[in-house]
Motif scaffolding. Structure first.
Motif, PDB file in Angstrom:
ATOM      1  N   GLU A 123       2.720  12.680 -13.745  1.00 41.89           N
ATOM      2  CA  GLU A 123       2.010  12.907 -12.486  1.00 41.89           C
ATOM      3  C   GLU A 123       2.885  13.755 -11.563  1.00 41.89           C
ATOM      4  O   GLU A 123       4.038  13.417 -11.314  1.00 41.89           O
ATOM      5  N   LEU A 137      -2.265   2.266  -9.982  1.00 41.98           N
ATOM      6  CA  LEU A 137      -1.073   3.110 -10.123  1.00 41.98           C
ATOM      7  C   LEU A 137      -1.427   4.590 -10.256  1.00 41.98           C
ATOM      8  O   LEU A 137      -2.479   5.020  -9.841  1.00 41.98           O
ATOM      9  N   GLY A 138      -0.533   5.359 -10.834  1.00 37.96           N
ATOM     10  CA  GLY A 138      -0.682   6.806 -10.887  1.00 37.96           C
ATOM     11  C   GLY A 138      -1.729   7.269 -11.893  1.00 37.96           C
ATOM     12  O   GLY A 138      -2.351   6.473 -12.593  1.00 37.96           O
ATOM     13  N   LYS A 147      -6.742   2.099   1.827  1.00 38.56           N
ATOM     14  CA  LYS A 147      -6.170   0.966   1.103  1.00 38.56           C
ATOM     15  C   LYS A 147      -5.993  -0.251   2.011  1.00 38.56           C
ATOM     16  O   LYS A 147      -6.222  -1.392   1.607  1.00 38.56           O
ATOM     17  N   SER A 186       3.471   1.284   3.235  1.00 43.49           N
ATOM     18  CA  SER A 186       4.467   2.288   2.858  1.00 43.49           C
ATOM     19  C   SER A 186       5.391   2.574   4.032  1.00 43.49           C
ATOM     20  O   SER A 186       4.941   2.695   5.176  1.00 43.49           O
ATOM     21  N   GLU A 187       6.676   2.734   3.753  1.00 39.65           N
ATOM     22  CA  GLU A 187       7.629   3.092   4.808  1.00 39.65           C
ATOM     23  C   GLU A 187       7.317   4.476   5.387  1.00 39.65           C
ATOM     24  O   GLU A 187       7.821   4.854   6.433  1.00 39.65           O
ATOM     25  N   THR A 243       0.823  -1.221   0.000  1.00 38.44           N
ATOM     26  CA  THR A 243       0.000   0.000   0.000  1.00 38.44           C
ATOM     27  C   THR A 243       0.854   1.267   0.000  1.00 38.44           C
ATOM     28  O   THR A 243       1.987   1.257   0.487  1.00 38.44           O
ATOM     29  N   PHE A 271      -1.121  -4.408  -5.513  1.00 38.49           N
ATOM     30  CA  PHE A 271      -0.200  -3.290  -5.292  1.00 38.49           C
ATOM     31  C   PHE A 271      -0.880  -1.976  -5.604  1.00 38.49           C
ATOM     32  O   PHE A 271      -1.515  -1.843  -6.652  1.00 38.49           O
ATOM     33  N   THR A 272      -0.733  -1.008  -4.725  1.00 38.10           N
ATOM     34  CA  THR A 272      -1.133   0.365  -5.034  1.00 38.10           C
ATOM     35  C   THR A 272       0.073   1.249  -4.812  1.00 38.10           C
ATOM     36  O   THR A 272       0.681   1.236  -3.740  1.00 38.10           O
ATOM     37  N   GLY A 273       0.418   2.024  -5.830  1.00 41.51           N
ATOM     38  CA  GLY A 273       1.565   2.918  -5.703  1.00 41.51           C
ATOM     39  C   GLY A 273       1.918   3.513  -7.047  1.00 41.51           C
ATOM     40  O   GLY A 273       1.078   3.576  -7.953  1.00 41.51           O
ATOM     41  N   SER A 274       3.169   3.907  -7.171  1.00 43.67           N
ATOM     42  CA  SER A 274       3.582   4.617  -8.375  1.00 43.67           C
ATOM     43  C   SER A 274       3.683   3.674  -9.572  1.00 43.67           C
ATOM     44  O   SER A 274       3.892   2.465  -9.426  1.00 43.67           O
ATOM     45  N   PHE A 291       1.490   5.656   0.658  1.00 42.10           N
ATOM     46  CA  PHE A 291       1.417   6.510   1.848  1.00 42.10           C
ATOM     47  C   PHE A 291       0.158   7.356   1.904  1.00 42.10           C
ATOM     48  O   PHE A 291      -0.269   7.774   2.974  1.00 42.10           O
ATOM     49  N   CYS A 302      -4.298   9.835  -6.199  1.00 41.00           N
ATOM     50  CA  CYS A 302      -4.135   9.253  -7.531  1.00 41.00           C
ATOM     51  C   CYS A 302      -5.214   9.739  -8.489  1.00 41.00           C
ATOM     52  O   CYS A 302      -4.977   9.879  -9.684  1.00 41.00           O
TER      53      CYS A 302
HETATM   54  P1  NAD Z   1       5.453   4.190  -4.162  1.00 38.01           P
HETATM   55  O1  NAD Z   1       5.371   3.454  -5.436  1.00 38.01           O
HETATM   56  O2  NAD Z   1       6.674   4.975  -3.859  1.00 38.01           O
HETATM   57  O3  NAD Z   1       5.265   3.205  -2.940  1.00 38.01           O
HETATM   58  C1  NAD Z   1       4.138   2.388  -2.815  1.00 38.01           C
HETATM   59  C2  NAD Z   1       4.491   1.143  -2.055  1.00 38.01           C
HETATM   60  O4  NAD Z   1       5.410   0.388  -2.812  1.00 38.01           O
HETATM   61  C3  NAD Z   1       5.156   1.397  -0.712  1.00 38.01           C
HETATM   62  O5  NAD Z   1       4.643   0.482   0.224  1.00 38.01           O
HETATM   63  C4  NAD Z   1       6.608   1.065  -0.986  1.00 38.01           C
HETATM   64  O6  NAD Z   1       7.270   0.606   0.153  1.00 38.01           O
HETATM   65  C5  NAD Z   1       6.446  -0.064  -1.982  1.00 38.01           C
HETATM   66  N1  NAD Z   1       7.626  -0.352  -2.822  1.00 38.01           N
HETATM   67  C6  NAD Z   1       8.610   0.471  -3.208  1.00 38.01           C
HETATM   68  N2  NAD Z   1       9.507  -0.205  -3.967  1.00 38.01           N
HETATM   69  C7  NAD Z   1       9.055  -1.474  -4.072  1.00 38.01           C
HETATM   70  C8  NAD Z   1       9.522  -2.658  -4.724  1.00 38.01           C
HETATM   71  N3  NAD Z   1      10.638  -2.666  -5.431  1.00 38.01           N
HETATM   72  N4  NAD Z   1       8.791  -3.784  -4.613  1.00 38.01           N
HETATM   73  C9  NAD Z   1       7.643  -3.779  -3.904  1.00 38.01           C
HETATM   74  N5  NAD Z   1       7.160  -2.706  -3.257  1.00 38.01           N
HETATM   75  C10 NAD Z   1       7.856  -1.571  -3.347  1.00 38.01           C
HETATM   76  O7  NAD Z   1       4.141   5.135  -4.101  1.00 38.01           O
HETATM   77  P2  NAD Z   1       3.755   6.205  -3.001  1.00 38.01           P
HETATM   78  O8  NAD Z   1       4.625   7.412  -3.169  1.00 38.01           O
HETATM   79  O9  NAD Z   1       3.635   5.590  -1.659  1.00 38.01           O
HETATM   80  O10 NAD Z   1       2.261   6.558  -3.461  1.00 38.01           O
HETATM   81  C11 NAD Z   1       1.984   7.491  -4.445  1.00 38.01           C
HETATM   82  C12 NAD Z   1       1.670   6.810  -5.764  1.00 38.01           C
HETATM   83  O11 NAD Z   1       0.628   5.871  -5.592  1.00 38.01           O
HETATM   84  C13 NAD Z   1       1.159   7.798  -6.801  1.00 38.01           C
HETATM   85  O12 NAD Z   1       1.700   7.485  -8.053  1.00 38.01           O
HETATM   86  C14 NAD Z   1      -0.342   7.566  -6.785  1.00 38.01           C
HETATM   87  O13 NAD Z   1      -0.993   7.951  -7.975  1.00 38.01           O
HETATM   88  C15 NAD Z   1      -0.410   6.098  -6.544  1.00 38.01           C
HETATM   89  N6  NAD Z   1      -1.706   5.717  -5.981  1.00 38.01           N
HETATM   90  C16 NAD Z   1      -2.583   5.033  -6.754  1.00 38.01           C
HETATM   91  C17 NAD Z   1      -3.848   4.705  -6.265  1.00 38.01           C
HETATM   92  C18 NAD Z   1      -4.827   3.964  -7.120  1.00 38.01           C
HETATM   93  O14 NAD Z   1      -5.790   3.402  -6.563  1.00 38.01           O
HETATM   94  N7  NAD Z   1      -4.669   3.905  -8.434  1.00 38.01           N
HETATM   95  C19 NAD Z   1      -4.191   5.055  -4.954  1.00 38.01           C
HETATM   96  C20 NAD Z   1      -3.270   5.740  -4.184  1.00 38.01           C
HETATM   97  C21 NAD Z   1      -2.025   6.056  -4.703  1.00 38.01           C
END
Ligand code: NAD
Length: 479
Positions: A382, A255-256, A161, A181-182, A153, A230-233, A155, A288
């Motif tokens: 983004e 993702l983003g 999430k 998230s860290e 998840t 996974f939710t993140g970048s 941050f 996002c």
């Molecule tokens: P991030 O990608 O930096 O981190 C997300 C998670 O991924 C964290 O838990 C992190 O520890 C983990 N991570 C990092 N490197 C990894 C690896 N190599 N393997 C596995 N996990 C790893 O994203 P962020 O800065 O925490 O969040 C912001 C991003 O998330 C933005 O791009 C935003 O658009 C997206 N987001 C998307 C949604 C959605 O539902 N589409 C919702 C919220 C946020």
């Protein structure tokens, strides 16, 4: 379960026990408002992650045999405990990630609905009977939990999430290993305490805190992970997708985004403006589904820009605990630099800042740009800050074409009284979600939430997760 609750010293939760990281390694979690230390969290390594996966795998055979009513009761108890600990959860959202009170309350309320909606999934893990071409054969499908679900998840909405993905996975009979998230481990640690107190069996839910770039692969690439969400970048999502493809691990990626809002000439600006502001300034644009592109038909363009700039100048950057405050700090140095670089690059290449652009501590003022062109980074990438671009368009067709000129495809919105154009837009926008006369920011527990292209793969929500987190099995009986 062994419950050791030290709010500021965060441990892993593995197999029902609170444990330090191997070698007792820790890392500092900072309050993004002023970068003061907020907590010390266990810095997990590969060994910790493998222990968590093993615990979830060990727990799975017993857990999948629990009855729907047991799981339903545990989940509803989670919701009750969340309500009892509302202040703590809201305080954590404020101090750990810099949520203004109103965003923290929005997230808390949404999180509660996620858990309650998940409770409703328990009784819906169903297959069907299937007619057979073979005489005397009774044929059916049954739906079974996949096994161990990995949850990663971000941050920005850690409670939404965590509640949605963990509760949905547990509701249908899976066990879970969660890497939060860290930047937001405490929120998840509180949730793990609640899960333990609610009565879930040891090992059903496991949390390993640490840095994703250090231990993410130990989760994603583990052979005993049966499904990963996974939710993140987008960049990390791409990496995860490659690992999962290699291992044939099914995955959903949220993702983003670079979500567009279209405002046609017949829209009522009195109604549009507050929603437009909400869709990019909430949590300082760290959403996002925030709208980072506005396409406004020429007759309304000047008025729209003028009104938006006026609102931007008034959006509150006050105390985070003041219910009127909207603008949050940007989460980390890295993200602050990204927002600054995007604005500076646009200005250097000729964009006009019509509102904001300056910083107050770690907070970026609500920023509006006009004259944004393709060669500027923020035109296509983004930004993840309270920054949006406003473009004039000469027709609906031009607005649709420009709105679709992106590799992302998460949310979208259109404001108009013309039902034909509104539906045409909804059907032809290359996004997973479209809101007619509503803001791009909208989520509910049971809707198919997600995006296309660089915005991800698959959907979340009770129905979508029920399908994604279970597998059908075909069974026949020869009578
Ligand atoms: P991030 O990608 O930096 O981190 C997300 C998670 O991924 C964290 O838990 C992190 O520890 C983990 N991570 C990092 N490197 C990894 C690896 N190599 N393997 C596995 N996990 C790893 O994203 P962020 O800065 O925490 O969040 C912001 C991003 O998330 C933005 O791009 C935003 O658009 C997206 N987001 C998307 C949604 C959605 O539902 N589409 C919702 C919220 C946020």
């Amino acid at each position: 379960m062994d419950m050791k609750t030290d709010l500021k010293a965060l441990q892993h939760f593995i197999g029902g026990s609170w444990v330090d990281a191997s070698e007792h390694a820790t890392f500092d979690v900072l309050n993004p408002l002023d970068d003061s230390p907020y907590a010390k969290a266990a810095r997990g390594d590969g060994g910790d992650m493998r222990k968590a996966v093993a615990a979830a795998k060990t727990a799975f055979p017993g857990y999948k045999e629990t009855t729907p009513s047991q799981r339903e009761r545990w989940l509803l108890r989670v919701a009750e405990l969340m309500e009892e600990r509302q202040k703590e959860l809201v305080d954590c959202l404020i101090d750990e990630i810099g949520s203004p009170f109103q965003k923290a309350m929005f997230e808390f309320t949404k999180g509660l609905t996620m858990v309650r909606a998940a409770a409703g999934m328990c009784r819906n893990v169903r297959g069907e009977t299937i007619p057979s071409d073979r005489p005397g054969t009774f044929s059916m499908s049954v739906r079974e939990p996949v096994g161990v679900v990995g949850v990663i998840t971000p941050f920005n909405v850690p409670l939404i999430k965590t509640t949605r993905l963990v509760a949905n996975a547990l509701a249908v009979g899976n066990t879970v290993v969660h890497l939060p998230s860290e930047l937001a481990p405490h929120l998840t640690v509180i949730f793990a305490e609640i899960i333990a107190e609610a009565g879930f069996p040891d090992g059903a839910y496991n949390v390993v805190t640490g840095f994703g770039h250090e231990i993410g692969d130990d989760l994603t690439g583990h052979k005993d992970i049966d499904f990963l969400t996974f939710t993140g970048s987008t960049v990390v999502g791409q990496h995860i997708n490659e690992i999962c493809a290699k291992n044939k691990t099914p995955v959903t990626l949220e993702l983003g985004g670079k979500s567009p809002t279209v405002v046609l000439a017949d829209a009522d600006l009195d109604k549009v403006m507050p929603l437009a502001a909400r869709s990019i300034f909430m949590f300082a644009g760290q959403a996002c589904i925030g709208s980072s592109r506005f396409y406004v038909e020429r007759p309304l363009y000047d008025e729209f820009v003028k009104r938006f700039a006026m609102i931007a100048g008034k959006v509150s950057m006050g105390d985070l605990r003041d219910p009127n405050t909207v603008i949050a700090p940007i989460i980390s140095d890295r993200q602050r630099q990204r927002v600054k670089d995007h604005i500076a690059d646009a200005v250097a290449k000729g964009a006009t800042v019509v509102a904001g652009g300056e910083w107050e501590g770690n907070r970026c003022q609500p920023t509006l740009l006009t004259g944004v062109s393709e060669e500027m980074i923020l035109c296509k990438s983004e930004t993840f800050g309270p920054v949006t671009s406003i473009y004039p368009v000469d027709s609906y067709e031009e607005a649709l074409e420009k709105a679709n000129d992106t590799e992302y495809g998460l949310s979208s919105a259109i404001f108009t009284k013309d039902i034909d154009k509104a539906f045409h837009f909804a059907r032809n926008i290359g996004a997973g979600m479209c809101h007619i006369n509503g803001p791009t920011i909208h989520d509910e527990a049971h809707v198919p939430f997600g995006g296309n292209g660089e915005s991800g793969v698959g959907r979340e929500g009770t129905d979508a997760d029920l399908e994604a987190m279970t597998e059908l099995k075909w069974i026949t009986v020869q009578l």
